[in-house]
Design a protein around this motif. Structure first.
Motif, PDB file in Angstrom:
ATOM      1  N   TRP A  15      -1.091   0.876  -8.186  1.00 14.49           N
ATOM      2  CA  TRP A  15      -1.960  -0.195  -8.666  1.00 14.49           C
ATOM      3  C   TRP A  15      -1.337  -1.533  -8.303  1.00 14.49           C
ATOM      4  O   TRP A  15      -0.124  -1.614  -8.058  1.00 14.49           O
ATOM      5  CB  TRP A  15      -2.140  -0.118 -10.195  1.00 14.49           C
ATOM      6  CG  TRP A  15      -3.106   0.929 -10.664  1.00 14.49           C
ATOM      7  CD1 TRP A  15      -3.124   2.252 -10.316  1.00 14.49           C
ATOM      8  CD2 TRP A  15      -4.185   0.740 -11.589  1.00 14.49           C
ATOM      9  NE1 TRP A  15      -4.145   2.904 -10.955  1.00 14.49           N
ATOM     10  CE2 TRP A  15      -4.810   2.005 -11.755  1.00 14.49           C
ATOM     11  CE3 TRP A  15      -4.679  -0.353 -12.303  1.00 14.49           C
ATOM     12  CZ2 TRP A  15      -5.904   2.184 -12.597  1.00 14.49           C
ATOM     13  CZ3 TRP A  15      -5.758  -0.160 -13.151  1.00 14.49           C
ATOM     14  CH2 TRP A  15      -6.369   1.087 -13.286  1.00 14.49           C
ATOM     15  N   GLY A  44      -6.096  -3.446 -10.340  1.00 13.40           N
ATOM     16  CA  GLY A  44      -6.694  -2.128 -10.232  1.00 13.40           C
ATOM     17  C   GLY A  44      -5.969  -1.276  -9.220  1.00 13.40           C
ATOM     18  O   GLY A  44      -4.908  -1.655  -8.699  1.00 13.40           O
ATOM     19  N   PRO A  45      -6.512  -0.099  -8.903  1.00 13.60           N
ATOM     20  CA  PRO A  45      -5.907   0.774  -7.893  1.00 13.60           C
ATOM     21  C   PRO A  45      -5.744   0.032  -6.561  1.00 13.60           C
ATOM     22  O   PRO A  45      -6.633  -0.731  -6.150  1.00 13.60           O
ATOM     23  CB  PRO A  45      -6.912   1.919  -7.773  1.00 13.60           C
ATOM     24  CG  PRO A  45      -7.616   1.947  -9.096  1.00 13.60           C
ATOM     25  CD  PRO A  45      -7.708   0.517  -9.519  1.00 13.60           C
ATOM     26  N   THR A  46      -4.625   0.248  -5.904  1.00 14.32           N
ATOM     27  CA  THR A  46      -4.313  -0.488  -4.681  1.00 14.32           C
ATOM     28  C   THR A  46      -5.419  -0.360  -3.642  1.00 14.32           C
ATOM     29  O   THR A  46      -5.802  -1.347  -3.006  1.00 14.32           O
ATOM     30  CB  THR A  46      -2.976   0.011  -4.100  1.00 14.32           C
ATOM     31  OG1 THR A  46      -1.957  -0.099  -5.099  1.00 14.32           O
ATOM     32  CG2 THR A  46      -2.577  -0.803  -2.878  1.00 14.32           C
ATOM     33  N   GLY A  47      -5.954   0.832  -3.472  1.00 17.25           N
ATOM     34  CA  GLY A  47      -6.996   1.052  -2.480  1.00 17.25           C
ATOM     35  C   GLY A  47      -8.275   0.291  -2.745  1.00 17.25           C
ATOM     36  O   GLY A  47      -9.076   0.069  -1.831  1.00 17.25           O
ATOM     37  N   GLU A  48      -8.471  -0.131  -3.987  1.00 23.02           N
ATOM     38  CA  GLU A  48      -9.697  -0.845  -4.351  1.00 23.02           C
ATOM     39  C   GLU A  48      -9.539  -2.364  -4.345  1.00 23.02           C
ATOM     40  O   GLU A  48     -10.471  -3.082  -3.964  1.00 23.02           O
ATOM     41  CB  GLU A  48     -10.158  -0.394  -5.746  1.00 23.02           C
ATOM     42  CG  GLU A  48     -10.568   1.066  -5.820  1.00 23.02           C
ATOM     43  CD  GLU A  48     -10.996   1.473  -7.215  1.00 23.02           C
ATOM     44  OE1 GLU A  48     -11.197   0.567  -8.067  1.00 23.02           O
ATOM     45  OE2 GLU A  48     -11.110   2.684  -7.480  1.00 23.02           O
ATOM     46  N   VAL A  49      -8.384  -2.874  -4.777  1.00 19.06           N
ATOM     47  CA  VAL A  49      -8.253  -4.327  -4.965  1.00 19.06           C
ATOM     48  C   VAL A  49      -7.366  -5.014  -3.928  1.00 19.06           C
ATOM     49  O   VAL A  49      -7.432  -6.237  -3.779  1.00 19.06           O
ATOM     50  CB  VAL A  49      -7.733  -4.660  -6.383  1.00 19.06           C
ATOM     51  CG1 VAL A  49      -8.625  -4.047  -7.439  1.00 19.06           C
ATOM     52  CG2 VAL A  49      -6.292  -4.202  -6.570  1.00 19.06           C
ATOM     53  N   ASN A  58      -7.265  -6.016  -0.824  1.00 18.64           N
ATOM     54  CA  ASN A  58      -8.107  -6.241   0.350  1.00 18.64           C
ATOM     55  C   ASN A  58      -8.075  -7.719   0.724  1.00 18.64           C
ATOM     56  O   ASN A  58      -7.551  -8.565  -0.017  1.00 18.64           O
ATOM     57  CB  ASN A  58      -9.537  -5.769   0.080  1.00 18.64           C
ATOM     58  CG  ASN A  58     -10.127  -6.383  -1.174  1.00 18.64           C
ATOM     59  OD1 ASN A  58     -10.086  -7.595  -1.371  1.00 18.64           O
ATOM     60  ND2 ASN A  58     -10.694  -5.545  -2.044  1.00 18.64           N
ATOM     61  N   GLU A  87       0.818  -1.217   0.000  1.00 21.02           N
ATOM     62  CA  GLU A  87       0.000   0.000   0.000  1.00 21.02           C
ATOM     63  C   GLU A  87       0.847   1.261   0.000  1.00 21.02           C
ATOM     64  O   GLU A  87       0.440   2.293  -0.543  1.00 21.02           O
ATOM     65  CB  GLU A  87      -0.954  -0.012   1.201  1.00 21.02           C
ATOM     66  CG  GLU A  87      -2.028  -1.087   1.105  1.00 21.02           C
ATOM     67  CD  GLU A  87      -2.912  -1.123   2.328  1.00 21.02           C
ATOM     68  OE1 GLU A  87      -4.094  -0.753   2.211  1.00 21.02           O
ATOM     69  OE2 GLU A  87      -2.421  -1.522   3.402  1.00 21.02           O
TER      70      GLU A  87
END
Length: 252
Positions: free
Chosen positions: A205, A217-222, A224, A200
């Motif tokens: 990405w 995708g963008p780190t904050g979205e995928v 997890n 993070e």
């Protein structure tokens, strides 16, 4: 134009698939981490994109054309363990190898190329070691020299295969500084990476890979827990008390 487009890429060793129908399009000017367990096909992906190993099917485009036609626009940092460090050459000569795509293999680098190579060595803190034989350098120093060689290619998109493995804290800091500089210059960088705790912090990405593309995708979205569990399965441990991710494949 899209820097890297991979479409249904499949790679097999002895008829056994090691990458299956992987597809994604890389946005320009981003730092992209490629993560997954050992044997997931991360290094294989990079080598297939660069034409270093054959693919069973699929297509790869670099800025809308084949890698062979766009070779000058691509820089590559291989795994340090795959390099013959006993080869009799010094650090400056290694970096100058990155200029051959511009000057041609039959010509010797000129004064401008030598000056640029020294500038690249200076950026990674290795100018004082320009005349040092590469076999006499530490692991971290060797990695910096190869980063300088990639810089000397003056590419638009870079592929780096585990550049943080086995390096000291100073070298890791130097690598991150370099990656951020490349990003500021609108370069695109794809990095095979193992340390989940720094994903993070380091990458814009992420590509999560385990033979197939799990997520991209963008780190904050995928990045997890749901996607990480799909990627690592039972080999992933989440220490909730300390909020630390541990990739247990690193202990194998």
């Amino acid at each position: 134009m899209i820097p890297v487009a991979v479409n249904n890429l499949t790679v097999a060793y002895h008829r056994k698939p090691v990458l299956q129908e992987v597809g994604f399009e890389v946005p320009e000017g981003k730092l992209i981490g490629i993560i997954g367990p050992n044997g997931a096909g991360k290094s294989t992906l990079i080598k297939a994109v660069l034409g270093l190993i054959p693919s069973a099917s699929g297509e790869v485009e670099i800025y809308g054309d084949s890698y062979k036609k766009q070779r000058k626009r691509v820089g590559y940092v291989p795994q340090r363990g795959s390099v013959d460090w006993d080869f009799p050459t010094n650090a400056l000569d290694v970096v100058l190898m990155g200029r051959y795509g511009h000057v041609g293999w039959m010509k010797r680098p000129g004064k401008k190329d030598i000056a640029f190579a020294k500038e690249c060595l200076n950026k990674v803190g290795m100018l004082d070691f320009a005349d040092r034989q590469i076999s006499q350098l530490s692991g971290g120093q060797q990695q910096r020299v190869f980063l300088a060689r990639a810089l000397a290619q003056d590419a638009d998109v870079y592929f780096m295969d585990e550049p943080f493995v086995g390096v000291d804290a100073a070298t890791e800091k130097a690598i991150i500084s370099l990656l951020n500089e490349l990003k500021a210059r609108k370069k695109t960088v794809l990095v095979v990476h193992h340390d989940l705790q720094t994903v993070e912090e380091y990458f814009d990405w992420v590509l999560l890979l385990n033979l197939r593309k799990i997520a991209f995708g963008p780190t904050g979205e995928v990045f997890n827990m749901e996607n990480l569990q799909k990627t690592y399965g039972g080999r992933l441990t989440f220490l909730q008390d300390q909020q630390v991710l541990v990739d247990e494949t690193k202990q194998e």
